[in-house]
Design a protein around this motif. Structure first.
Motif, PDB file in Angstrom:
ATOM      1  N   ILE A 163       0.842  -1.187   0.000  1.00  0.00           N
ATOM      2  CA  ILE A 163       0.000   0.000   0.000  1.00  0.00           C
ATOM      3  C   ILE A 163       0.881   1.241   0.000  1.00  0.00           C
ATOM      4  O   ILE A 163       1.569   1.515   0.982  1.00  0.00           O
ATOM      5  N   LEU A 182      -7.237   3.037  -2.780  1.00  0.00           N
ATOM      6  CA  LEU A 182      -5.915   2.513  -2.423  1.00  0.00           C
ATOM      7  C   LEU A 182      -4.883   2.783  -3.508  1.00  0.00           C
ATOM      8  O   LEU A 182      -5.130   2.552  -4.679  1.00  0.00           O
ATOM      9  N   GLU A 184      -1.388   1.489  -4.882  1.00  0.00           N
ATOM     10  CA  GLU A 184      -0.367   0.454  -4.829  1.00  0.00           C
ATOM     11  C   GLU A 184       0.952   1.059  -5.302  1.00  0.00           C
ATOM     12  O   GLU A 184       0.953   1.951  -6.152  1.00  0.00           O
TER      13      GLU A 184
END
Length: 210
Positions: A163, A182, A184
């Motif tokens: 993350i 989120l 990445e």
């Protein structure tokens, strides 16, 4: 490790975004938002909501959409059920992670896996209003015409491998979570928006059994 990555890909509910976040909140505005979110959480015993998820991958020409249902029961029972285009279910219950996919069921002990334990705390915190932890995250607060956006960057190196950062979008009036995103580290992202949300409806314990 491949299995760990697969599970993270299945249950992480957040995304990377390149949009303008808006104006940064003052300290007093931050405290007001946190109080509003806490109050909303304290008044919420259950959540039943549809959701739409979009998965963006840099190597793909188009995003991958999916739909499902979230069921949350205070203090820490969570069920994520994907309905289309594939069927799979993830349940967090009693320090355990249960996964059902393609007819196969697996269970993982959160208490013995620091990474899964952190993930569980993150997800529960986003639902019960207890996510503003400066010891675990670098936190930045923004406002725009639509609502509030809070950006969290994990301080733990193991989490940063999966993350890069995540965002929560809150309703300005009620302090409820509207969207979760989120980042990445490789530039891929996942975005979930909640729809048809029902608060404090009756939720059976059977919902959290696979």
């Amino acid at each position: 490790m491949n299995k760990t990555i697969k599970i993270f890909s299945l249950i992480l509910l957040f995304t990377l975004t390149q949009i303008t976040l808006g104006q940064e909140l003052t300290t007093s505005q931050q405290n007001e938002l946190k109080s509003k979110v806490k109050l909303a959480a304290q008044n919420t015993k259950t959540i039943v909501s549809d959701f739409e998820q979009v998965k963006h991958m840099e190597v793909m020409e188009s995003d991958i959409p999916s739909n499902g249902k979230l069921v949350f029961k205070s203090p820490n029972l969570i069920r994520w059920e994907y309905v289309t285009p594939y069927k799979s279910t993830v349940v967090f219950k009693e320090d355990k992670l249960f996964v059902s996919q393609d007819g196969k069921k697996d269970a993982y002990d959160l208490s013995s896996n620091k990474m899964f334990r952190s993930l569980n705390s993150l997800i529960v915190g986003s639902l019960n209003g207890d996510m503003f932890d400066n010891s675990k995250f670098e936190i930045t607060y923004f406002t725009d015409a639509v609502g509030y956006r809070v950006v969290f960057v994990p301080k733990e190196k193991k989490i940063l491998k999966f993350i890069g950062s995540f965002q929560l979008k809150f309703d300005k009036e009620k302090g409820e979570v509207l969207e979760v995103k989120l980042n990445e580290p490789n530039g891929d992202y996942t975005r979930i928006t909640f729809q048809n949300k029902k608060l404090n409806s009756a939720v059976s314990e059977q919902e959290f059994k696979l």
